[in-house]
Write a protein that holds these residues in place. Structure first.
Motif, short mmCIF file in Angstrom:
data_model
loop_
_atom_site.label_atom_id
_atom_site.label_comp_id
_atom_site.label_asym_id
_atom_site.label_seq_id
_atom_site.Cartn_x
_atom_site.Cartn_y
_atom_site.Cartn_z
N ARG A 1 29.62 -12.24 -32.40
CA ARG A 1 30.35 -13.49 -32.58
C ARG A 1 30.93 -14.01 -31.27
NH1 ARG A 1 34.34 -15.37 -37.38
NH2 ARG A 1 35.00 -17.32 -36.43
N ASP B 1 15.15 -16.28 -32.05
CA ASP B 1 15.26 -15.03 -32.81
C ASP B 1 16.29 -14.14 -32.14
OD1 ASP B 1 13.08 -15.29 -34.85
OD2 ASP B 1 11.84 -15.44 -33.04
N TYR C 1 20.63 -22.28 -36.34
CA TYR C 1 20.15 -21.96 -35.00
C TYR C 1 21.17 -22.44 -33.96
CZ TYR C 1 15.54 -20.80 -36.83
OH TYR C 1 14.49 -20.20 -37.50
N LEU D 1 20.39 -7.86 -39.34
CA LEU D 1 21.06 -9.04 -38.79
C LEU D 1 20.45 -10.30 -39.39
CD1 LEU D 1 22.98 -10.42 -36.73
CD2 LEU D 1 21.11 -10.30 -35.08
N SER D 2 21.29 -11.11 -40.03
CA SER D 2 20.83 -12.40 -40.55
C SER D 2 21.13 -13.47 -39.51
CB SER D 2 21.54 -12.73 -41.86
OG SER D 2 22.95 -12.80 -41.67
N TYR D 3 20.16 -14.37 -39.32
CA TYR D 3 20.32 -15.44 -38.34
C TYR D 3 19.54 -16.66 -38.81
CZ TYR D 3 19.61 -18.13 -34.05
OH TYR D 3 19.54 -19.16 -33.12
N PHE E 1 29.25 -19.44 -38.25
CA PHE E 1 29.11 -18.04 -38.56
C PHE E 1 29.41 -17.75 -40.03
CE2 PHE E 1 29.25 -17.71 -34.05
CZ PHE E 1 28.52 -16.58 -33.76
N GLY F 1 25.04 -13.01 -38.92
CA GLY F 1 24.99 -13.84 -37.72
C GLY F 1 25.21 -15.31 -38.03
N PRO F 2 24.93 -16.20 -37.10
CA PRO F 2 25.09 -17.63 -37.32
C PRO F 2 24.21 -18.12 -38.47
CG PRO F 2 24.79 -17.15 -34.99
CD PRO F 2 24.49 -15.89 -35.73
N LYS F 3 24.75 -19.06 -39.23
CA LYS F 3 24.00 -19.60 -40.37
C LYS F 3 22.97 -20.63 -39.93
CE LYS F 3 26.40 -20.51 -44.07
NZ LYS F 3 27.44 -21.07 -44.98
#
Length: 555
Positions: free
Chosen positions: A259, A488, A478, A506-508, A275, A474-476
């Motif tokens: 973050r 990525d 890009y 990790l979700s991004y 986030f 992670g960030p919702k």
């Protein structure tokens, strides 16, 4: 016939009474012991039965301490001993607190002193050369537009990191030092951007080269004893430039690192609000936010009291628990050489599985991991019924900047058998109700603050678990760095003690990355890491095919 009263023929009646009663006997010497001579002597038999019974109870408890009666008895004994030792522990803690105050006064005179490390920061500062506490984050950034304009990606990253160091946290300007008194502290250092932000030397052509390079640097020390460094690729790989951000875990936990770095590195319009809000296990334990201050204070006090009472129980159970026995956990010392792999899937795939089964994300991920490991162990010629997994949870304490606000607990993951997801759900619900998270937080936060890290780290060593897992939101959407999209991202966990396998999620944006870091000594060949990773992805795909009837494009 009567016994003579001379010393040579005296009758020792004490031998006819169990030894535990001897101090209470005040009998005169008998005048006539005829009847006593004919009384059968059962004392040896009695003592033997008592000893055997005690030994059987101890053995049964160690072997089957999960049963209700045994666990209750064990809890009573452990908590009673813990409370009985409280005065002694308070004295010891008080003495070491005074010692720490003395050390702090001495260290304040050291040039460049920036503060003592405490709690979880000090825990991660203690490391072995074969398992350094370094988190490796991989960003894939599309610098093609800037490259056409004549700007070099390395210069862009140096300017970006200069801004991060100046605005983010003073810790980024420090390096860790071990004092002669046994405590770690931070010392200010001069950051040379050309050294801390530098090119990746080997030429990278594809994903396999990225994984090979990640494996090579995973356990390498950071340059100049610094706590961070950034490595930038010279050429594009799969349409984007690879950027490795290597950060020492003593700076902060995974969520704080991702973050903070992305918040300060990314362009203004893609910052904090992008986030995912991370509600931790602890937050769910206390049922969210309290409206009344009195309830909040009362709950906090009661929580601390019960946590202390349960501390001895949790610690005793963790110490007595036998270590996992499988090929992924069979080394006293790790080699230090790592095998890193990563894969990406569509995040919507996971969301649809979760919605269809009405379960949590972690239930899906742990089930997929279990299915993958079951298939791998069968292929490797092993039968493993279950294994222990370290599950971290972040505390709901408001905090800004870099810090470690995590605690851990061990979950017994079923590897074989039916209804795995149901068992995992039950285990996770049970774990939320147990005091393990609180106790381990106290251990990390208090013990590693009061006691010298070099001293306590010798006695707090995890040898039971096979692998550790981290799921970081992670960030919702890009994000961009100087107008260049981060296409990525993935990260790799450090190993600790004898736990040589780390699985990271990790979700991004609309992507979901899965990373694995395995100590080379635990694998017969590097392809075994690929098998585990591919098995996780395959299991998620099978769950999607079996349970998702009408796939949707949006959640």
């Amino acid at each position: 016939p009567t016994l003579r009263r001379d010393d040579s023929n005296k009758m020792d009646i004490h031998r006819r009474v169990p030894v535990v009663f001897r101090p209470h006997l005040e009998l005169s010497e008998p005048q006539n012991c005829t009847e006593l001579e004919h009384v059968a002597d059962y004392s040896d038999v009695y003592n033997t039965l008592v000893y055997v019974l005690c030994a059987v109870i101890i053995v049964l408890h160690i072997k089957h301490h999960s049963t209700v009666g045994s666990t209750f008895l064990f809890g009573v004994i452990a908590s009673t001993l813990g409370l009985a030792l409280t005065p002694l522990l308070l004295v010891i803690c008080g003495l070491f607190t005074l010692y720490r105050m003395f050390v702090k006064k001495r260290l304040q005179k050291v040039p460049g002193y920036m503060g003592m490390m405490d709690g979880s920061d000090a825990y991660w500062a203690t490391e072995q050369i074969y398992a350094r506490s370094i988190i490796n984050i991989l960003l894939m950034v599309d610098f093609s537009k800037l490259a056409k304009e004549g700007l070099k990606p390395i210069e862009v990253m140096r300017e970006t990191m200069k801004r991060v160091v100046e605005k983010a946290s003073f810790k980024l300007k420090c390096k860790k030092r071990l004092s002669k008194f046994g405590y770690y502290y931070m010392e200010k250092c001069n950051i040379v951007m050309n050294e801390n932000v530098r090119h990746i030397e080997p030429e990278l052509r594809g994903k396999s080269d990225l994984e090979k390079f990640a494996s090579e640097i995973a356990n390498e020390p950071i340059i100049g004893d610094s706590l961070w460094e950034v490595l930038v690729g010279r050429e594009e790989v799969c349409g984007s430039y690879p950027v490795f951000i290597r950060v020492h875990h003593s700076l902060g936990d995974g969520y704080a690192l991702v973050r903070l770095f992305l918040d300060h590195m990314s362009d203004k319009e893609t910052r904090v609000h992008k986030f995912v809000r991370a509600d931790s296990v602890i937050q769910r334990l206390v049922n969210g936010e309290y409206n009344k201050k009195a309830v909040q204070v009362t709950s906090s006090i009661l929580n601390r009291i019960f946590t202390y009472i349960y501390t001895s129980i949790v610690l005793a159970e963790q110490l007595l628990a036998p270590p996992d026995r499988n090929s992924l956990h069979n080394r006293i010392y790790l080699s230090g050489k790592k095998v890193c792999r990563f894969m990406e899937i569509d995040l919507e795939l996971l969301k649809e599985v979760r919605r269809s089964l009405n379960v949590r994300f972690t239930d899906v991920l742990l089930t997929a991991l279990s299915n993958s490991l079951e298939g791998c162990f069968v292929k490797w010629g092993e039968t493993v019924e279950h294994m222990r997994v370290v599950i971290p949870a972040r505390l709901p304490v408001p905090s800004e900047g870099l810090t470690n606000l995590f605690t851990v607990a061990m979950l017994e993951l079923p590897i074989t058998g039916k209804d795995k997801m149901k068992k995992i759900q039950v285990s996770q619900e049970k774990l939320k109700k147990l005091p393990d998270y609180y106790v381990n937080y106290w251990l990390l936060r208090v013990a590693f603050t009061i006691f010298p890290a070099t001293f306590i780290s010798k006695y707090i060593v995890s040898t039971q678990s096979t692998l550790s897992i981290s799921n970081v939101p992670g960030p919702k959407e890009y994000i961009k760095i100087r107008g260049s999209r981060v296409t990525d991202m993935a990260f790799f966990l450090p190993n600790r003690d004898t736990t040589g396998v780390g699985i990271s999620f990790l979700s991004y944006a609309d992507r979901f990355s899965i990373g694995i870091s395995v100590d080379d000594s635990l694998l017969s060949c590097p392809s075994q890491a690929d098998e585990i990773l591919e098995g996780i992805v395959q299991s998620i795909g099978q769950m999607h095919s079996s349970h998702v009837r009408n796939p949707s494009k949006t959640e």
